[in-house]
Design an enzyme around this catalytic site. Structure first.
Site, mmCIF file in Angstrom:
data_model
loop_
_atom_site.group_PDB
_atom_site.id
_atom_site.type_symbol
_atom_site.label_atom_id
_atom_site.label_comp_id
_atom_site.label_asym_id
_atom_site.label_seq_id
_atom_site.Cartn_x
_atom_site.Cartn_y
_atom_site.Cartn_z
ATOM 1 N N ASP A 100 10.246 7.543 -0.110
ATOM 2 C CA ASP A 100 9.488 7.852 -1.331
ATOM 3 C C ASP A 100 9.142 6.556 -2.076
ATOM 4 O O ASP A 100 10.026 5.780 -2.453
ATOM 5 C CB ASP A 100 10.347 8.756 -2.228
ATOM 6 N N ASP A 158 -11.151 10.719 -4.768
ATOM 7 C CA ASP A 158 -12.429 11.423 -4.594
ATOM 8 C C ASP A 158 -12.473 12.681 -5.471
ATOM 9 O O ASP A 158 -13.285 13.562 -5.241
ATOM 10 C CB ASP A 158 -12.673 11.768 -3.115
ATOM 11 N N LYS A 188 -9.386 7.463 6.045
ATOM 12 C CA LYS A 188 -9.594 8.736 6.742
ATOM 13 C C LYS A 188 -9.843 9.871 5.738
ATOM 14 O O LYS A 188 -10.760 10.672 5.890
ATOM 15 C CB LYS A 188 -8.356 9.051 7.596
ATOM 16 N N PHE A 189 -9.043 9.905 4.707
ATOM 17 C CA PHE A 189 -9.167 10.957 3.682
ATOM 18 C C PHE A 189 -10.520 10.859 2.981
ATOM 19 O O PHE A 189 -11.177 11.861 2.700
ATOM 20 C CB PHE A 189 -8.020 10.794 2.676
ATOM 21 N N GLU A 190 -10.941 9.614 2.718
ATOM 22 C CA GLU A 190 -12.226 9.375 2.055
ATOM 23 C C GLU A 190 -13.389 9.872 2.929
ATOM 24 O O GLU A 190 -14.319 10.514 2.445
ATOM 25 C CB GLU A 190 -12.353 7.862 1.835
ATOM 26 N N ASP A 212 -2.661 12.176 -3.272
ATOM 27 C CA ASP A 212 -2.891 13.630 -3.296
ATOM 28 C C ASP A 212 -3.322 14.065 -4.693
ATOM 29 O O ASP A 212 -2.613 13.791 -5.665
ATOM 30 C CB ASP A 212 -1.597 14.367 -2.911
ATOM 31 N N GLU A 223 5.104 5.055 3.306
ATOM 32 C CA GLU A 223 4.578 6.383 3.667
ATOM 33 C C GLU A 223 5.755 7.280 4.039
ATOM 34 O O GLU A 223 6.798 6.788 4.494
ATOM 35 C CB GLU A 223 3.587 6.234 4.832
ATOM 36 N N GLU A 264 0.855 -1.202 0.000
ATOM 37 C CA GLU A 264 0.000 0.000 0.000
ATOM 38 C C GLU A 264 0.881 1.238 0.000
ATOM 39 O O GLU A 264 1.719 1.431 0.880
ATOM 40 C CB GLU A 264 -0.948 0.033 1.201
#
Ligand SMILES: C[S@@+](CC[C@H](N)C(=O)[O-])C[C@H]1O[C@@H](n2cnc3c(N)ncnc32)[C@H](O)[C@@H]1O
Length: 244
Positions: free
Chosen positions: A126, A185, A222-224, A149, A99, A74
Site C-alpha cells: 500500500d 480522466d 493503459k487506463f488513459e 481509481d 503497486e 510512481e
C-alpha cells in the site's frame, strides 16, 4: 482499476486491523487470479532482483539502484507499460514503482527483464504505508500518480487516494523544487485534485493558478487509452514543491 467492491478479497498487502479493530479504508481492492503464465514466471524469476520487500524503515536509494540519480516514485503503475517506457526514455533517473496488483507487477518485471532496464525497482505494498515509512522528509525528486481509481460513487469518495492528508505526506517527501504530477480522466476528481493541491501552501501550480497542465512527455497509460476510447477527457496537474 475498478470501482466495484464486490471482488474484494480481503487480502490486501499491508492490510491490518487498526487499534480500534476496524480495517483502514483502502484506496484499492486486490483482485484475485488472472495471473498469466508469463507473469507468474516473471514474478518467480525476477522478483529477487527488482522487487524491494516492504519494511517500515527508510530505504537507501543509492544502495537500491547502485547510483545516486534523481529518484521518481510512481504510485499505482497498473500494468506498468508507461512506467517502463518512461524509465527507458529517462535513463538518467531512477524510478520506484508502487503497486498492489500482482499481474501488473508480473507484467512490468517481464518488460524490465526483456528490455534490460536497470533503473526501475518495485514495491508491492500500500503506497500510503510506503510513503509514510520508506522515504525521509525532502528526499524524493518526483512523485507521479497517473489515473488513480476515481471511485465514482459518492459513498466511495472516501476511498480516493488523493486527499489532503495524503497530499501533505507526499509534499513532505518531495525535495524543494521536486515535482508532483497527477492525471485523471474523471472531471469531478480533477476538480478535487486541483482544489486540494492549490490549498497546499508548499506547492506551486506550474500551469498557473486554476489551470490544468499539459501531459508533457508522459507516455499514454493503459487506463488513459481505455478512457480515450470511451470519449473521456484527460486532466494533468503539475505542481512543484516550493523552496522553504
Ligand atoms: C485506475 S488504475 C491506473 C493504473 C495506471 N496508472 C494506468 O494509468 O494505466 C489505479 C492503480 O492504482 C493501484 N493502487 C490504488 N491504490 C493503491 C495504493 N494505496 N497503493 C498502491 N497501489 C494502489 C491499483 O492497484 C491500480 O492498479
Amino acid at each position: 482499476m475498478t470501482n466495484n467492491l464486490s471482488d474484494h478479497t480481503g487480502d490486501e498487502p499491508g492490510a491490518r486491523a487498526t487499534g480500534s479493530g476496524r480495517r483502514p479504508i483502502r484506496s484499492y481492492v486486490v483482485r484475485g487470479g488472472r495471473l498469466t503464465t508469463s507473469q507468474q514466471r516473471a514474478l518467480e524469476s525476477y522478483s529477487a532482483d527488482y522487487v524491494v520487500p516492504f519494511h517500515a524503515a527508510p530505504l537507501n536509494p543509492g544502495e537500491l539502484f547502485g547510483n545516486n540519480q534523481p529518484l521518481v516514485v510512481e504510485i499505482g503503475f497498473g500494468m506498468g507499460d508507461s512506467l517502463l517506457a518512461m524509465a527507458k526514455e529517462q535513463a538518467d533517473k531512477n524510478f520506484l514503482g508502487i503497486e498492489v496488483h500482482k499481474p501488473g507487477i508480473g507484467k512490468l518485471l517481464l518488460g524490465i527483464a526483456e528490455q534490460g532496464i536497470s533503473n526501475i525497482r518495485i514495491i508491492n505494498h500500500d503506497a500510503r504505508e510506503v510513503m509514510e515509512s520508506c522515504f525521509g522528509a525532502g528526499t524524493v525528486d518526483g512523485i507521479q500518480v497517473f489515473f488513480p481509481d476515481p471511485w465514482h460513487k459518492k459513498r466511495h469518495h472516501k476511498r480516493r487516494l488523493i486527499q489532503t492528508p495524503f497530499v501533505n505526506l507526499l509534499v513532505s517527501r518531495l525535495k524543494p523544487g521536486g515535482m508532483l504530477h497527477l492525471a485523471t480522466d474523471w472531471e469531478p476528481y480533477a476538480e478535487q485534485l486541483l482544489e486540494v493541491l492549490e490549498a497546499n501552501d508548499r506547492l506551486r501550480n506550474c500551469a498557473g493558478t486554476g489551470n490544468y497542465a499539459t501531459p508533457g512527455d508522459r507516455p499514454v497509460t493503459k487506463f488513459e487509452r481505455r478512457g480515450r476510447k470511451l470519449g473521456h477527457g484527460v486532466w494533468d496537474l503539475r505542481f512543484t514543491r516550493c523552496t522553504d
